[in-house]
Each structure stands twice: as C-alpha cells, then as structure tokens.
Design a protein around this motif. Sequence first.
Motif, PDB file in Angstrom:
ATOM      1  N   GLY A  67       0.974  -1.152   0.018  1.00 19.04           N
ATOM      2  CA  GLY A  67       0.163   0.120   0.011  1.00 19.04           C
ATOM      3  C   GLY A  67       0.866   1.315   0.138  1.00 19.04           C
ATOM      4  N   TYR A  68       1.942   1.274   0.847  1.00 15.76           N
ATOM      5  CA  TYR A  68       2.793   2.100   0.765  1.00 15.76           C
ATOM      6  C   TYR A  68       3.579   2.644  -0.378  1.00 15.76           C
ATOM      7  CZ  TYR A  68       7.582   4.329   2.353  1.00 15.76           C
ATOM      8  OH  TYR A  68       8.503   5.040   2.151  1.00 15.76           O
ATOM      9  N   LEU A  69       4.006   1.537  -0.849  1.00 11.52           N
ATOM     10  CA  LEU A  69       4.554   1.592  -2.321  1.00 11.52           C
ATOM     11  C   LEU A  69       3.762   2.288  -3.262  1.00 11.52           C
ATOM     12  CD1 LEU A  69       6.602  -1.691  -3.494  1.00 11.52           C
ATOM     13  CD2 LEU A  69       7.568   0.642  -3.021  1.00 11.52           C
ATOM     14  N   GLY A  70       2.396   1.902  -3.288  1.00  9.72           N
ATOM     15  CA  GLY A  70       1.449   2.361  -4.348  1.00  9.72           C
ATOM     16  C   GLY A  70       1.365   3.906  -4.282  1.00  9.72           C
ATOM     17  N   LYS A  71       1.228   4.132  -2.638  1.00 13.76           N
ATOM     18  CA  LYS A  71       1.178   5.724  -2.366  1.00 13.76           C
ATOM     19  C   LYS A  71       2.445   6.543  -2.757  1.00 13.76           C
ATOM     20  CE  LYS A  71      -2.267   5.263   1.144  1.00 13.76           C
ATOM     21  NZ  LYS A  71      -2.246   5.104   2.714  1.00 13.76           N
ATOM     22  N   ALA A  72       3.444   5.829  -2.662  1.00 15.28           N
ATOM     23  CA  ALA A  72       4.739   6.540  -2.687  1.00 15.28           C
ATOM     24  C   ALA A  72       4.711   6.947  -4.100  1.00 15.28           C
ATOM     25  CB  ALA A  72       6.050   5.860  -2.406  1.00 15.28           C
ATOM     26  N   VAL A  73       4.383   5.897  -5.256  1.00 12.05           N
ATOM     27  CA  VAL A  73       4.333   6.207  -6.771  1.00 12.05           C
ATOM     28  C   VAL A  73       3.670   7.222  -6.930  1.00 12.05           C
ATOM     29  CG1 VAL A  73       4.049   5.239  -8.785  1.00 12.05           C
ATOM     30  CG2 VAL A  73       5.152   3.718  -7.108  1.00 12.05           C
ATOM     31  N   THR A  74       2.317   7.342  -6.287  1.00 13.26           N
ATOM     32  CA  THR A  74       1.420   8.371  -6.844  1.00 13.26           C
ATOM     33  C   THR A  74       1.856   9.768  -6.093  1.00 13.26           C
ATOM     34  OG1 THR A  74      -0.127   7.692  -5.214  1.00 13.26           O
ATOM     35  CG2 THR A  74      -0.323   6.967  -7.622  1.00 13.26           C
ATOM     36  N   GLY A  75       2.675   9.814  -5.050  1.00 16.71           N
ATOM     37  CA  GLY A  75       3.126  11.155  -4.482  1.00 16.71           C
ATOM     38  C   GLY A  75       2.068  11.345  -3.274  1.00 16.71           C
TER      39      GLY A  75
END
Lengths: 306, 297
Positions: A67-75
């Motif tokens: 979930g964190y990776l996904g959020k990090a990618v979208t800023g």
Amino acid sequence: MLGYVARRLLLAVFVLWGAVTVVFIVVRLVPADPAVLIAGETATPEQIAALRAEMGLDRPLLLQYLGYLGKAVTGNFGNSYTQNVPVTQLIGQVLPNTVLLAVLACVFAVIVSFPLGLLAALRVNRFSDRAVTTLSLLTQSLPGFWVGIVLMLVFSRKLNWLPSAGLDSPASLVLPTITLALPFIAILVRMTRSGLLEVMGEGYIVTARSKGLPERTVIFPHAIRNATIPIITIVGLEFGTLLGGAVITETVFSFPGIGRLLVTSIQVRDYAVVQACVLVIAVAFVLVNLIIDLLYGYLDPRVRLS
Amino acid sequence: MTTAARAGAAARTMRRARRARRGVRLRIVIPLIIVALYVVGAILVPILYHFDPLHTELLYRLKPPGTTVADGKTAIFGTDQVGQDMFAQMMMGARVSLTVGALTLLFAGVFGVLVGLLSGHFGGWIDMALMRIADIQLAFPSILLAILLASVLGQGLTNIIIVLSIASWVVFARVTRSQVLALKNREYVDAARTLGAGHLHLMFRTQLPGCLAPILVVATVEFGHVILAEAALSFLGVGVPLGVPSLGSSIQAGTAYLTTAWWISTLPGIALAILVLATGILGDALRDRFDPRLRSA
C-alpha cells in the motif's frame, strides 16, 4: 545510445525502489506507535485502535508495504501527524525555497571555483597554486554549521549588514548561499585543478602547442572543453552532499526549506513528514545523477560504449 | 650534453626528489603530532580540571577567555552559559569526537573491506548484489541517512557509532573492490591460485595486503568526515545525549549567546576544524606517499 539510456533508467528506477524500501523499513523501526503519537497521551485504547485501523497499521506488514509503495508512486504521503494537512502540501510550500538555495549555491560555487582551479593548474607548484590548494583544504575542513554561525555573528550581529534568519528578502539568501557553497567550492577547485592538469598532459595539447597555437587558444578551447566533462560529474555526485548540507544550513539560518522541515519534524516525531522529506531529497539526488549520466554519455561517446 | 652537465642535471633531479620526499614526510609527521596532542588533551585535560558535566558555577558564567575563576584557575578559553570551563569542555568534546571517529572507522572499515573483498574476488552475482546495495545506499546523501537513522534510534554514543558506520562503509567497500579487481589478475595472485590456495587464503593473505595502502588513505580522510558528521548530528540534537559535551553540542549551545559570548560557539568550531584539517592534510600526504600516480603535482 538507446541501450545506454535504457540501462541508466533501469538502474535509477531500481535505486529509487531501494530508497523507498529503506525509508519504509527505517520508519517502521521507530519504537513508538504512530497511532499513539497522533492521538496523543490522553486518548483511550479504543480511540487508538480505531486510528490504527484507519491508518491500516493493523494489516500484515507486507500489505502495508505494498500500500505504501502504491502511495509513494502516486506522491501521496498521507497527512502530517502533528498538523492536520497533507504532507505534500507542507513540502510543496518549502521545496521551491530549497531548490532556489541549492541552485544559487551551485552557480556561485562554479563561478568562484573555476577561475581559482584554472589559476592553480596554470601555475602549478608556484605560490598561487599552493595558496589556492591549501585554502581549499582548509575550507573543506570547516564544519558547515559553524561557518554559518560565524558568518551570522560577523555580518548580521556585529556589522548588521545582512538578515540572520528567515527568507523575507533576497538579502536573506546571501549568507545561506555562501555557507552552503563553501565546501562545494573547495571540492570543485581541487577537481578543476587536477582535471586540467590531467588534460594538459594529453597528446592533443602537445599537438596544439607544437603547431604553434598561442597558449590562450591551447588552454581555452582545447584544454578547458575536455576538462569540463569530469567536472560535470563531480557537480552531480556532490549535489547529494549539497542537499545534505542544506539540512544543516537551513537549520542554522531558520531558512524555510525542506531541510529545516525535516529537522523540525524529527523533533516532534512527525514521521509521516520525515519519510516524505527523505524520499523527496533522495529522488532529487537520483534524478540529478541520472541527468548527469545521460549528459555524460552524450558528451563523451567512450562512456556509453563501455 | 657533456658528462659534467649530465651529472649536474642528475644531481639536481635527485635533490628535487629528496626535497619532495621531505615535504611529504613533514606533511605526515606534523598532522600526526596534532592528532596526538588532541588524544593526550582529551585524556588528560578533563581529569586535571576535575571536569564534571553536571556541575554549574553560576557566579562565573559567560566569562570571556582569560578570566580567573573560582578556584584561582584561569579559564583560557572562557566559560559557558553555566560557568563551565570551555577548554575542559572542548577536550571532553574531543574525547567524544575521537572515540566516535575511531570506533566508526573500525566497524565501517572491517565491514566495508570484507564486502569489497567478497565482491571483487568472487565477482558474478555476489558482486552484482553487493554493489546494487551500495548504489541504493549512495542514493541518500550520507548525512541524511545518518539523520534519519539517528532520529529513529534515539540519542546515545553507541547509536551514533552504529549510524555513522552504516553511513560510511560503502566508501571502504568500493575502494577495496576496485583494488582487488586491479590485483586479481596479477602474476603473483595467479601463482598463489595455481599453487592451490583457497578462496580465504587468496582473499586475505594474497590480495588484502595489496589493498591496505588505498584503504589507509580512505580511512584517514573518512576519519575527518566522521568527526564532522558526529558534530553535525549533535548540533542538530540527534547526536550525543543531553549532558554529554560534544564539540557539536557546545556550538549549538553557544548560538543562544552569540552577541554576548562569542567564544562558546566559535572556539569549539576552531578546535574541530584544526582536527579535521590535520586528518585532511595527512590523507593527502599519505596518498602522495603510497600512490604516486595520484600525486597532486
């Protein structure tokens, strides 16, 4: 060239993934429960549990990571623990200031160090060379934050020429820029000097001299153009040190930049902001190095073939 | 050219070479003496001054350098905001700097050299994996990584040493690896391999000795970097715990008294700069001594 670009891009993406992961792991090492930090000391266990569920802290670690990776990618870095605003908004307010400071320091450093390095290389082992090399070694040894404090003491407290803190006018940029640029100048002077010295021993310089070109023509187009390539690389590599230095310089001068935001967030244990700041700086560093690598491959065909 | 002239030219070259060697030797000996003075000062001065970090002497606070204080002693570097002698405090700070510097070098050096040896000697996927980890690590400016880790681990000397070791092993790994790559195809390494030497013998007995000179140069330069980093962490408040005087935390404490007591911030900074400068000169001189190819002139 295309293969070279693809390889560099792939490496950059991999390094960014690594950086994101390292920050995730390090922030999870924090002994304190983020839900407790946000809810405050007075919260009931039910409130904390509700908050944990809302933040997804009760999910398995792997799911949290994805979930964190996904959020990090979208800023999307969520909300600040201490102020109820999105982290991106906090960073957006200060990032332009840091970029301005870093660019100014870079430009200032290049303008100052290039003539000095040139002087040292042309008069190698003479007095002016010795003076420049010794001075740059001395500058490199000075603790950056201490230089900032001394400059502040002299130019704003005693002489009252320049403001000592904040960012209210262009004059507020002078002292932080000098503080940030000094160690960079020291490294650049040494690199310019050794780069030029190396080039001066090359065959094409001997050729240029022996066909009777005036020394000015030998040095300016021939030597300098070739010596700039390694200097560009150093500027890229040292950009990270510059960003790290910005953390300290901004703290000394209470400069509203990302470095100061990072330090103040650490003090109030606002890890949502801390991890975002670290990531933004790491991303900036990787991108600058990627650009430098590509530029390098463009300028020097030998690099992309190796 | 006559024989006499040739002999004269040869003598001149020899003289110049000898002078250059003497110059390098001086640049090695003088910084070593300076570092030794810091070590002696860091051990003895706090004992001689009966330094107690918790002791306060409010009557004698913020006194300028040269003031005579309570027990008839002269505070040559003045006193701080709680009346402590700045000189003793700075030497306590030097204790922290030197300890952190030495232990960090030990841990980062041993780990980094080990990684570099494995990476360079075996090559292949081991090299690939280890060097990609190094790449990721280099994505962070090292001081940033140190600040992040220190803020998570909390204050304390052990934590500083752990954090700075993590932030600085990569340099050792890279230098050792590139040196091993340069050495592994030399005849004497081939000879050892042909005689049946195992991996351990090849790594530690055959190749490691050839890596020591560049490692020593890197260690000297890194010593200065580590000391500066410790001071920066302590200055930012994520380094030494409260009550432990470090050069960085003394500088930080002095910022509140810049206009009234300039010496609290400035003098520890000068002490720090001299120590780091000494290691910088030493590093340069050692590089000139061990690696003539990199000679700066």
